[in-house]
Scaffold this active site. Structure first.
Site, short mmCIF file in Angstrom:
data_model
loop_
_atom_site.label_atom_id
_atom_site.label_comp_id
_atom_site.label_asym_id
_atom_site.label_seq_id
_atom_site.Cartn_x
_atom_site.Cartn_y
_atom_site.Cartn_z
N ASP A 18 -19.52 19.06 -51.75
CA ASP A 18 -20.39 18.13 -51.02
C ASP A 18 -21.01 18.87 -49.83
O ASP A 18 -20.41 18.99 -48.77
CB ASP A 18 -19.59 16.91 -50.55
N PHE B 190 -15.11 12.57 -45.60
CA PHE B 190 -16.19 11.59 -45.48
C PHE B 190 -17.24 11.91 -46.54
O PHE B 190 -17.88 12.95 -46.50
CB PHE B 190 -16.85 11.58 -44.10
N LYS C 226 -29.20 14.46 -46.94
CA LYS C 226 -29.63 14.61 -45.54
C LYS C 226 -30.87 15.50 -45.40
O LYS C 226 -31.97 15.03 -45.61
CB LYS C 226 -28.44 15.10 -44.71
C1 LIG Z 1 -23.65 11.80 -44.60
C2 LIG Z 1 -22.75 12.27 -45.67
C3 LIG Z 1 -22.67 11.61 -46.91
C4 LIG Z 1 -23.37 10.30 -47.17
O1 LIG Z 1 -24.75 10.39 -47.03
P1 LIG Z 1 -25.62 9.03 -46.82
O2 LIG Z 1 -27.03 9.49 -46.98
O3 LIG Z 1 -25.31 8.53 -45.44
O4 LIG Z 1 -25.20 8.07 -47.87
C5 LIG Z 1 -21.87 12.15 -47.89
N1 LIG Z 1 -21.18 13.28 -47.68
C6 LIG Z 1 -21.22 13.95 -46.50
C7 LIG Z 1 -20.43 15.20 -46.33
C8 LIG Z 1 -22.00 13.45 -45.46
O5 LIG Z 1 -22.02 14.09 -44.28
#
Ligand SMILES: *Cc1c(COP(=O)(O)O)cnc(C)c1O
Length: 398
Positions: free
Chosen positions: A226, A141, A255
């Site tokens: 990520d 994700f 985040k």
């Molecule tokens: C939440 C998340 C994203 C996307 O972040 P948004 O601010 O919702 O666009 C990307 N990678 C990971 C691992 C995430 O948990």
């Protein structure tokens, strides 16, 4: 004050139904606690998927935001401002890298990294034009843009949104041999979550991140880590990759970087990678704005003390010990103050029952409860949440 049904009715009637929220309407929050419009208090065991790592309205973060609100909030990158350079330096140093490209949402940071890796592939590595391939993992994700859902294998996230962006290859998560077999002379990068959050707080086999690092170095390709959900203290270290002493080529942050106040994301890497961008080739109106930078600087300052990482490690050990002792749990995954609880039955029903018991948590993929409390939560509050969790699960079994 109008009641819960009133606000739920408005949301149902006037917002697109791209979420399925639990029936609670929050009006205030402080630390690990939120209050709804009916005056009920709840322990927040989700923290906005980790965006509220430091708790709701942490005094240091609120003070930093208020100071900046009284000065200047937006100038765009057409001009420089006095929060920008300092934030870039402080964040780069926290990551041990040369430079930062600031954006807003996590998905934008991922998109920026994909563009960085492609451009680096063509200009530095010498891959023929438009042939670059980036390897991703099953169950990933990374956000919701058209390109990002192009390499998702979740039919709910993907179906009806094609045609998709080419240039991605997906292999099983945690399988280093499959990754090795997928790399060829067109490969420019590997994009991974060090722990897969949305998939259910899925921790890869020990040694996997180290093996990916070695493979990327040997193949001359970029390791893109990520850490948008896993990073910034959540697992008991600044970055989840720190647990294997792995340093990726590119960190993706989001985040919690915005302190639960504003959206702030970033791509952090050395100059030989982020240096590929020239003026006009990438950008964002709001990326690196003064308010975002002021809050981000305070987040970095709070992380520099190691206090939050220590809390997550110590309280995380307590959380995992207690979760491991729960009956009727098929598996507990995760690290630090982050856990996935694999249940036998319907996790949605359990999260609904938890809500009536004063605990906010959310299911993922039907049978998994994800727990990610704010790092400011204390031991007694964790115990309270887990007592309610045990009761909510027992209720289900009746
Ligand atoms: C939440 C998340 C994203 C996307 O972040 P948004 O601010 O919702 O666009 C990307 N990678 C990971 C691992 C995430 O948990």
């Amino acid at each position: 004050m109008p009641d819960t049904a009133y606000f739920r009715g408005l949301s149902e009637a006037y917002s697109a139904h791209n979420y399925h929220p639990l029936p609670v309407v929050v009006t205030e929050a402080q630390g690990a606690w939120v209050t709804d419009v009916a005056g009920n208090r709840y322990l927040d065991m989700l923290s906005a998927y980790g965006a509220v790592n430091f708790g709701h309205r942490h005094p240091r973060l609120i003070a930093a935001a208020k100071r900046q609100l009284d000065r200047v909030t937006l100038v765009s990158r057409a001009f420089d401002h006095d929060q920008f350079g300092p934030f870039m330096r402080e964040l780069a140093q926290l990551c041990g890298k040369d430079m930062v490209l600031p954006m807003n949402s996590g998905a934008e940071a991922v998109e920026t990294a994909l563009k960085t890796a492609r451009k680096w592939g063509y200009e530095v590595k010498g891959v023929p034009a438009d042939e670059a391939v980036i390897i991703t993992f099953q169950g990933n994700f990374h956000g919701r843009t058209t390109t990002i859902v192009s390499f998702s294998d979740d039919p709910v996230a993907r179906n009806s949104f094609g045609p998709f962006t080419p240039g991605f290859r997906t292999v099983p998560y945690g399988d280093i041999e499959a990754l090795r077999a997928a790399v060829d002379d067109r490969t420019v990068a590997v994009l991974l979550e060090p722990i897969q959050g949305e998939a259910g707080v899925n921790v890869p086999p020990s040694g996997f991140l180290t093996a990916v690092r070695r493979l990327c170095t040997a193949a001359g390709i970029l390791m893109i880590d990520d850490e948008i959900q896993a990073g910034l203290g959540r697992t008991g270290a600044t970055f989840a990759a720190d647990h294997e002493n792995v340093v990726p080529d590119i960190y993706l942050l989001g985040k919690a970087l915005g302190g639960g106040i504003v959206p702030v994301s970033a791509v952090v890497a050395d100059a030989d990678i982020l240096g590929v961008f020239r003026p006009g080739q990438h950008g964002s109106t709001f990326g690196g704005n003064p308010l975002a930078c002021a809050v981000g600087r305070e987040v970095v300052a709070m992380l520099r003390t190691g206090e939050f990482q220590d809390r997550a490690r110590e309280l995380g050990a307590h959380l995992h010990a207690r979760l491991g002792a729960l009956p009727d749990v098929k598996a507990v995954t995760g690290r630090g103050l982050w856990a996935g609880l694999q249940l036998d039955g319907d996790a949605r029903r359990v999260s609904e029952r938890l809500l009536t018991r004063g605990v906010l948590a959310k299911e993922t993929h039907g049978t998994i409860i994800r727990l990610a409390p704010p790092l400011v939560i204390d031991r007694d509050e964790i115990d309270t949440a887990l007592e309610q969790l045990a009761a909510a699960m027992a209720e289900r079994d009746r």
